[in-house]
Write an enzyme that holds these catalytic residues in place. Structure first.
Site, PDB file in Angstrom:
ATOM      1  N   PRO A  86       0.844  -1.195   0.000  1.00  0.00           N
ATOM      2  CA  PRO A  86       0.000   0.000   0.000  1.00  0.00           C
ATOM      3  C   PRO A  86       0.881   1.248   0.000  1.00  0.00           C
ATOM      4  O   PRO A  86       1.958   1.257   0.607  1.00  0.00           O
ATOM      5  CB  PRO A  86      -0.806  -0.127   1.286  1.00  0.00           C
ATOM      6  CG  PRO A  86      -0.069  -1.081   2.141  1.00  0.00           C
ATOM      7  CD  PRO A  86       0.741  -1.947   1.243  1.00  0.00           C
ATOM      8  N   HIS A  87       0.428   2.269  -0.710  1.00  0.00           N
ATOM      9  CA  HIS A  87       1.229   3.481  -0.808  1.00  0.00           C
ATOM     10  C   HIS A  87       0.338   4.688  -1.061  1.00  0.00           C
ATOM     11  O   HIS A  87      -0.800   4.548  -1.499  1.00  0.00           O
ATOM     12  CB  HIS A  87       2.276   3.350  -1.918  1.00  0.00           C
ATOM     13  CG  HIS A  87       1.706   2.970  -3.245  1.00  0.00           C
ATOM     14  ND1 HIS A  87       1.405   1.660  -3.573  1.00  0.00           N
ATOM     15  CD2 HIS A  87       1.340   3.708  -4.312  1.00  0.00           C
ATOM     16  CE1 HIS A  87       0.909   1.620  -4.803  1.00  0.00           C
ATOM     17  NE2 HIS A  87       0.843   2.851  -5.271  1.00  0.00           N
ATOM     18  N   GLY A  88       0.896   5.845  -0.774  1.00  0.00           N
ATOM     19  CA  GLY A  88       0.165   7.083  -1.005  1.00  0.00           C
ATOM     20  C   GLY A  88       1.097   8.270  -0.984  1.00  0.00           C
ATOM     21  O   GLY A  88       2.189   8.212  -0.423  1.00  0.00           O
TER      22      GLY A  88
END
Length: 175
Positions: A86-88
């Site tokens: 997951p990334h942002g």
């Protein structure tokens, strides 16, 4: 300045930019490694990781969680083989941050291979980190595609050993 000279300068600059490899040690610290994270769902995992990332990044847990959920709406970050990345991108970050978690029990993460996830590498990037964000994602992905490394990560409960395995740079994984 002549066209040829400008082209040579541009090519030289691109080579320098390409030569700077993104290392896992640029993203994580021993304190950003979590073994046996006790979560039972994708949402809970993202909430728990957002909470822990808030301690490192000085960005609120809610802002981090919202960015992660927004990214998941575009498509799962469960990349297969028990791994999620997951990334942002977040306003207010001064650098890239990574966290690694081995889960106490595998969870459904809507992965592309429909298999449960037991390892998560969370990546947070400054809003303006275009190329660096992509380099970091690529580096993490290459590392976690290495089945030998993943077997070793799954076989250790020691945070220091997990950190050492993650920052180890196999010759064929360096890029």
């Amino acid at each position: 300045m002549g066209v040829l000279k400008r082209m040579n300068i541009t090519v030289a600059f691109e080579r320098v930019a390409e030569s700077k490899t993104m290392e896992i040690s640029d993203l994580i610290t021993p304190k950003s490694i979590f073994e046996k994270l006790p979560v039972t769902s994708k949402k809970q995992a993202l909430q728990e990781l957002a909470k822990r990332a808030a301690d490192f990044s000085e960005i609120s847990e809610r802002v981090i969680f919202d960015a992660l959920i927004e990214r998941e709406r575009l498509g799962t970050t469960g990349v297969g083989n028990g791994i999620a990345i997951p990334h942002g991108k977040l306003a207010g970050l001064d650098r890239l941050y990574g966290l690694f978690a081995r889960l106490e029990k595998p969870i459904d993460f809507d992965s592309i291979d429909e298999q449960p996830v037991d390892m998560i590498f969370l990546l947070l990037a400054p809003e303006c980190a275009g190329a660096d964000h992509l380099k970091a994602l690529a580096r993490v992905s290459r590392l976690l595609r290495d089945r030998t490394i993943c077997e070793k990560l799954r076989g250790s409960d020691d945070p220091a050993a997990l950190y050492a395995l993650l920052i180890e740079t196999p010759a064929d994984a360096a890029a």
